[in-house]
Design an enzyme around this catalytic site. Structure first.
Site, PDB file in Angstrom:
ATOM      1  N   HIS A  83       0.830  -1.217   0.000  1.00 11.76           N
ATOM      2  CA  HIS A  83       0.000   0.000   0.000  1.00 11.76           C
ATOM      3  C   HIS A  83       0.863   1.267   0.000  1.00 11.76           C
ATOM      4  O   HIS A  83       0.507   2.271   0.616  1.00 11.76           O
ATOM      5  CB  HIS A  83      -0.947   0.025   1.209  1.00 11.76           C
ATOM      6  CG  HIS A  83      -1.978  -1.066   1.203  1.00 11.76           C
ATOM      7  ND1 HIS A  83      -3.250  -0.911   0.709  1.00 11.76           N
ATOM      8  CD2 HIS A  83      -1.920  -2.358   1.619  1.00 11.76           C
ATOM      9  CE1 HIS A  83      -3.927  -2.034   0.838  1.00 11.76           C
ATOM     10  NE2 HIS A  83      -3.138  -2.938   1.375  1.00 11.76           N
ATOM     11  N   ASN A 105     -10.375  -2.692   2.606  1.00  8.57           N
ATOM     12  CA  ASN A 105     -10.082  -2.693   1.165  1.00  8.57           C
ATOM     13  C   ASN A 105     -11.367  -2.425   0.386  1.00  8.57           C
ATOM     14  O   ASN A 105     -12.451  -2.412   0.954  1.00  8.57           O
ATOM     15  CB  ASN A 105      -9.526  -4.057   0.741  1.00  8.57           C
ATOM     16  CG  ASN A 105      -8.039  -4.206   1.029  1.00  8.57           C
ATOM     17  OD1 ASN A 105      -7.336  -3.222   1.274  1.00  8.57           O
ATOM     18  ND2 ASN A 105      -7.558  -5.433   1.004  1.00  8.57           N
TER      19      ASN A 105
HETATM   20 FE1  HDE Z   1      -2.557  -4.837   5.333  1.00  9.13          FE
HETATM   21  N1  HDE Z   1      -0.720  -4.077   5.807  1.00  9.13           N
HETATM   22  N2  HDE Z   1      -1.926  -6.665   5.889  1.00  9.13           N
HETATM   23  N3  HDE Z   1      -4.329  -5.655   4.737  1.00  9.13           N
HETATM   24  N4  HDE Z   1      -3.188  -3.052   4.749  1.00  9.13           N
HETATM   25  C1  HDE Z   1      -0.361  -2.789   5.674  1.00  9.13           C
HETATM   26  O1  HDE Z   1       0.757  -1.513   7.276  1.00  9.13           O
HETATM   27  C2  HDE Z   1      -0.823  -6.927   6.611  1.00  9.13           C
HETATM   28  C3  HDE Z   1      -4.690  -6.959   4.838  1.00  9.13           C
HETATM   29  C4  HDE Z   1      -4.450  -2.714   4.354  1.00  9.13           C
HETATM   30  O2  HDE Z   1      -3.169   3.484   4.025  1.00  9.13           O
HETATM   31  C5  HDE Z   1       0.968  -2.496   6.290  1.00  9.13           C
HETATM   32  O3  HDE Z   1       1.112   0.686   7.615  1.00  9.13           O
HETATM   33  C6  HDE Z   1      -0.778  -8.313   6.957  1.00  9.13           C
HETATM   34  C7  HDE Z   1      -6.107  -7.127   4.667  1.00  9.13           C
HETATM   35  C8  HDE Z   1      -4.508  -1.316   4.024  1.00  9.13           C
HETATM   36  O4  HDE Z   1      -1.541   3.304   5.475  1.00  9.13           O
HETATM   37  C9  HDE Z   1       1.361  -3.820   6.939  1.00  9.13           C
HETATM   38  C10 HDE Z   1      -1.887  -8.876   6.396  1.00  9.13           C
HETATM   39  C11 HDE Z   1      -6.575  -5.861   4.435  1.00  9.13           C
HETATM   40  C12 HDE Z   1      -3.222  -0.826   4.250  1.00  9.13           C
HETATM   41  C13 HDE Z   1       0.213  -4.713   6.550  1.00  9.13           C
HETATM   42  C14 HDE Z   1      -2.615  -7.836   5.739  1.00  9.13           C
HETATM   43  C15 HDE Z   1      -5.457  -4.963   4.482  1.00  9.13           C
HETATM   44  C16 HDE Z   1      -2.435  -1.932   4.709  1.00  9.13           C
HETATM   45  C17 HDE Z   1       1.973  -1.873   5.388  1.00  9.13           C
HETATM   46  C18 HDE Z   1      -2.304 -10.326   6.402  1.00  9.13           C
HETATM   47  C19 HDE Z   1      -8.021  -5.443   4.153  1.00  9.13           C
HETATM   48  C20 HDE Z   1      -2.728   0.579   4.020  1.00  9.13           C
HETATM   49  C21 HDE Z   1       2.138  -0.445   5.841  1.00  9.13           C
HETATM   50  C22 HDE Z   1      -2.661 -10.818   7.643  1.00  9.13           C
HETATM   51  C23 HDE Z   1      -8.925  -5.730   5.217  1.00  9.13           C
HETATM   52  C24 HDE Z   1      -2.956   1.475   5.196  1.00  9.13           C
HETATM   53  C25 HDE Z   1       1.299  -0.317   6.987  1.00  9.13           C
HETATM   54  C26 HDE Z   1      -2.517   2.870   4.873  1.00  9.13           C
HETATM   55  C27 HDE Z   1      -1.087  -1.838   5.085  1.00  9.13           C
HETATM   56  C28 HDE Z   1       0.142  -5.992   6.931  1.00  9.13           C
HETATM   57  C29 HDE Z   1      -3.799  -8.081   5.006  1.00  9.13           C
HETATM   58  C30 HDE Z   1      -5.611  -3.561   4.262  1.00  9.13           C
HETATM   59  C31 HDE Z   1       2.714  -4.376   6.574  1.00  9.13           C
HETATM   60  C32 HDE Z   1       0.300  -8.988   7.772  1.00  9.13           C
HETATM   61  C33 HDE Z   1      -6.897  -8.423   4.747  1.00  9.13           C
HETATM   62  C34 HDE Z   1      -5.717  -0.549   3.520  1.00  9.13           C
HETATM   63  O5  HDE Z   1       1.444  -3.701   8.324  1.00  9.13           O
END
Ligand code: HDE
Length: 686
Positions: free
Chosen positions: A74, A147
C-alpha cells in the site's frame, strides 16, 4: 551569480525577492534569520567551502534525510480529511461512543491506496485498493483498515509475506512493477486454492475503479460489537459510495496510466477542492453465534463474504470527505493505521488473518516512522485526552507531567498522574477459550470454490466477459505453461464455461479439474450486490465530459452543453487543437483546458465532438484527435457529435451507432444527457 545579477520579472515572480512587506523571513531550523540562500560560504568567490556555513549544512543534512521507508504494501496512497456522522444509532449493540446518538459527528482521515506498486507507480494498475479510515473518536482512535474488496487472498496471516513477495517484482530482476500479470504471482495463486474467491474479484473490474469516489469499502474481517453489559454481536463493515459504483475498462486503464498516472489522486483532489464532497454510507451486517454456526462457511474465514441477501446491510452513518491535506508527507505519508486501534465497544474476532494483522501494523509503524512516538504526529494523535506514564524515545512531543512517571504512587491527584478506569476503560470480550495449542487450519475453512462461483454467476454477461479477458490477459503474460494450466484447472471448479473461454484464449488444452478439498456447493443464489453494473449511478453527477472543439465550432451548442452539464453536477473539460483555445462560430475565443494530445478521451466519462466541417478536417489529420474518437468509441462511451464532425469520424473509421447522438442545438441534447447515467453503451461490445 549574486542577488543583484538575477533578472527582474514583470509577473511578480521575482527570483531575488527578499523578506518584508508581508513576506516572511527565511530562517534556519533554529530560527536564525538567513541572509543569503543563493550561495554557500566560500573562501573567496571562487574558493572552497568554509565549514562555518551552518545554514548550508543544516539545509543539506535535512534534504539528505527526507525519505522514510515507503510502506511495504500500500505504498502508493492518497488521503483526505472528513467526518463521520451517525444516522442510525447502534446503542443497542455497542457502547462505542461514535455510534450512540444520531447526528453525532466524528472526525476521520481516510487513505486510499494500491497494494503492490511502489510510491511512484501509476494509479490505474490492476490492483486491490486500500480503504483505510481513522476515526478520531472521543474515546480514542479507531482504525478500520479495509479494502475495496470484501474478501482476501489468504486465510492465515503467516502466508502474507509469501503472497506479497509473489506479487511484487521478482527478486532477481526487479520487475514487473505494480502488476500481477507475471509467473511468480500466478505460480503462488495456482498453488493456493484458498485464493480462488479473491481471484474472481481481482479479475473483475473492481480492481480498475474509475476513481476512489466510485468504490465500495469493506472491513473484510468479522469484528465484534460489544454493548454496555458486555454482550457481543458479530459485525461486518461496509462502505457504500453515494456516487454509485463505476470502473474503467482494461484498455482504458492502460492508456490512463500513460496519459495521467495520477488520475485517481487528481480526481479526489479536484472533487474536494471544487466542493463536490464525496460521500459514503457506513453499513453493518450484524449476526450472532447461532447464525455463525448455521452459515455454510466459517465467519472467521476472510476469503468468504456473508451475502447481503442473507444478512442485510443496516446503514448507520455517513462519511463525507471535505478537506484535502495541507501537506502530503506530514499527513498522507505519515499516517499510521493499526488494526489493533479499537475503542470501547469494538472488538476482534479470532479471524487468523486479523490476529496476524494486529501484530504487523504496530511493528511496521516503528520501521517506517522510526520511533514509538509516532502517535505524537498530529495526523496520528488522538483528539481526546491522552494520559499515561509512557515516556521518552525518539522525537517525544509529550511526556508525563509532574513528579510521577510510575504507578502505583502516592503523589496525590495533582502530581500522581492518571489511573485506570474500570467503568469507562476498554474491556476485551471475555470469550471462552479451550483447545490444544496447534499450528493448524480449521476444517471449516476448506471450501475454496463455492463463493468464487457465486461471485461469477452474480455478474452481468458483460462483467463475466471482462473476468474471462482479464484472466486470459494475465495468464498470457506468464511464460510457464504449467502455471497457466494450473490456474485453469481451478477455474473448472468455479465455472466450466469460464475455464473453457480462458483455455481457448490461451490456446491451451483444457486441463483436468483440480481436486477440491471439499466438494463445492454449486447452487448458491445470485447476489446482485456483487456486481458493479447492477449498482451503477443514478445520475451523471461528479462525472466528466470531454468537449472537443476546433475553429468555427457552434458557439451556442458549446454553451448549451456546458450549461446542461452544470445542471447535472458534471464537469466539462474543453479540448482543442491548441491550449489557447479556438475561435468559435460567434467569433469569440473559447479557451481550452487541454490541448488535444494532453486530453485524450480516456480521461472522460463521455465525450461531445462539436466541430464544424472545417474544424473536423483539420483534426482528421491529427493522430491524437483520431485516437480521441476511436478510443471513446472502443471504450463504449456515449458520444454526442455535430454533423460537421463527420470528416473526423470517417478518417478515424468510426461509424456512428445507437450510442452516438447527433446534435445540432440545445433541444437535441436531452436524449444524450438522459442516457449518460448508463455510463457506457455496452451493446457496442463486439
Ligand atoms: Fe494490510 N498491511 N496486511 N491488509 N493493509 C499494511 O501496514 C498486513 C490486509 C491494508 O493506508 C501495512 O502501515 C498483513 C487485509 C490497508 O496506510 C502492513 C496482512 C486488508 C493498508 C500490513 C494484511 C489490508 C495496509 C503496510 C495479512 C483489508 C494501508 C504499511 C494478515 C482488510 C494502510 C502499513 C494505509 C497496510 C500488513 C492483510 C488492508 C505491513 C500482515 C486483509 C488498507 O502492516
Amino acid at each position: 551569480m549574486t542577488k543583484k545579477d538575477l533578472p527582474e520579472l514583470d509577473d511578480g515572480g521575482a527570483p531575488h525577492q527578499t523578506a518584508g512587506e508581508g513576506v516572511e523571513t527565511l530562517t534556519t531550523q533554529q530560527g536564525v534569520p538567513v541572509a543569503d540562500d543563493q550561495n554557500h560560504l566560500k573562501a573567496g568567490p571562487r574558493g572552497p567551502m568554509v565549514m562555518d556555513d551552518f545554514h548550508f549544512r543544516e539545509k543539506m543534512f535535512h534534504f539528505d534525510h527526507e525519505r522514510i521507508p515507503e510502506r511495504v504494501v500500500h505504498a502508493r496512497g492518497f488521503g483526505a480529511h472528513g467526518y463521520f456522522e451517525c444516522t442510525d444509532p447502534l446503542s443497542d449493540v455497542t457502547r462505542a461512543s461514535l455510534f450512540q446518538v444520531a447526528g453525532k459527528k466524528t472526525d476521520v482521515f481516510l487513505r486510499f491506496s494500491t497494494v503492490a506498486g511502489n510510491k511512484g507507480s501509476p494509479d490505474l494498475a490492476r490492483d486491490v485498493r486500500g480503504f483505510a479510515v481513522k476515526f478520531y473518536t472521543d474515546e480514542g482512535n479507531w482504525d478500520l483498515v479495509g479494502n475495496n474488496i470484501p474478501v482476501f487472498f489468504i486465510q492465515d496471516a503467516i502466508k502474507f509475506p509469501d503472497l506479497i513477495h509473489a506479487a511484487k517484482p521478482a527478486p532477481d530482476r526487479g520487475f514487473p512493477q505494480a502488476q500481477t500479470a507475471h509467473d511468480n504471482f500466478w505460480d503462488f495463486i495456482s498453488l493456493t486454492p484458498e485464493t480462488m474467491n479473491m481471484v474472481m474479484w481481482i479479475m473483475s473490474d473492481r480492481t480498475i475503479p474509475r476513481s476512489f469516489r466510485f468504490m465500495e469499502g469493506f472491513g473484510v474481517h468479522t469484528f465484534r460489537l460489544i454493548d454496555k453489559d458486555g454482550k457481543s454481536t458479530f459485525v461486518k463493515f461496509h462502505w457504500k459510495p453515494k456516487q454509485g459504483l463505476q470502473s474503467v475498462v482494461w484498455n482504458e486503464a492502460l492508456k490512463i496510466n500513460g496519459a495521467d498516472p495520477d488520475f485517481h489522486r487528481r480526481d479526489l483532489w479536484d472533487a474536494i477542492q471544487m466542493g463536490d464532497y464525496p460521500e459514503w454510507e457506513l453499513g453493518v451486517q450484524l449476526f450472532d453465534d447461532e447464525f455463525a454456526e448455521a452459515f455454510d462457511f466459517d465467519v472467521l474465514d476472510a476469503t468468504k463474504i456473508i451475502p447481503e441477501e442473507l444478512v442485510p446491510v443496516r446503514i448507520v452513518g455517513r462519511m463525507v470527505l471535505d478537506r484535502v491535506v495541507d501537506n502530503f508527507f506530514a499527513e498522507t505519508e505519515q499516517v499510521a493505521f493499526c488494526t489493533n486501534n479499537v475503542v470501547p465497544g469494538i472488538g476482534f474476532s479470532n479471524d487468523p488473518l486479523l490476529q496476524g494483522r494486529n501484530f504487523s501494523y504496530l511493528d511496521t509503524q516503528l520501521k517506517r516512522l522510526g520511533s514509538p512516538n509516532f502517535t505524537h504526529i498530529p495526523v496520528n494523535a488522538p483528539r481526546c485526552p491522552v494520559h499515561n506514564f509512557q515516556q521518552d524515545g525518539h522525537m517525544a512531543m509529550r511526556n508525563p507531567k509532574g513528579r510521577a512517571n510510575y504507578e502505583p504512587n502516592s503523589w496525590g491527584p495533582e502530581q500522581g498522574g492518571p489511573r485506570e478506569d474500570p467503568e469507562r476503560g476498554y474491556v476485551h470480550y471475555p470469550e471462552e477459550m479451550s483447545g490444544q495449542k496447534v499450528a493448524a487450519r480449521s476444517e471449516t475453512f476448506a471450501d475454496h470454490y463455492s463463493q468464487a462461483r457465486q461471485f461469477y454467476v452474480s455478474q452481468t454477461e458483460t462483467e463475466q466477459t471482462h473476468i474471462g479477458s482479464a484472466l486470459t490477459f494475465e495468464l498470457s503474460k506468464c511464460q510457464e505453461v504449467r502455471v497457466r494450466s494450473r490456474v485453469v484447472s481451478h477455474l473448472r471448479n468455479i465455472d466450466e464455461d469460464l475455464a473453457k473461454t480462458v483455455a481457448e484464449g490461451l490456446n491451451l488444452k483444457l486441463p483436468q479439474a483440480a481436486t477440491p478439498a471439499r466438494e463445492p456447493i454449486t447452487d448458491l443464489p445470485v447476489s446482485d450486490a456483487l456486481s458493479i453494473l447492477k449498482n451503477g449511478p443514478d445520475s451523471f453527477a461528479g462525472r466528466k465530459l470531454g468537449l472537443l472543439i476546433a475553429e468555427d465550432s457552434d458557439a451556442d451548442l458549446v454553451d448549451a452543453i456546458q450549461a446542461k452539464m452544470k445542471d447535472e453536477g458534471a464537469i466539462v473539460v474543453i479540448v482543442a487543437p491548441h491550449i489557447g483555445g479556438a475561435k468559435l462560430s460567434d467569433g469569440k475565443m473559447q479557451e481550452a483546458d487541454e490541448k488535444i494530445d494532453g486530453g485524450p478521451s480516456v480521461l472522460f466519462d463521455a465525450v461531445a465532438v462539436v466541430l464544424s466541417e472545417k474544424g473536423a478536417k483539420t483534426l482528421a489529420d491529427m493522430p491524437p484527435a483520431r485516437d480521441f474518437l476511436t478510443d471513446a468509441f472502443a471504450h463504449k462511451k456515449f458520444i454526442a457529435h455535430t454533423d460537421g464532425a463527420m470528416p473526423l469520424f470517417k478518417k478515424a473509421g468510426v461509424e456512428p451507432d445507437d450510442g452516438c447522438f447527433e446534435v445540432s442545438g440545445e433541444s437535441d441534447l436531452d436524449d444524450f444527457v438522459s442516457t449518460l447515467p448508463d455510463l457506457r453503451f455496452w451493446d457496442r461490445q463486439p
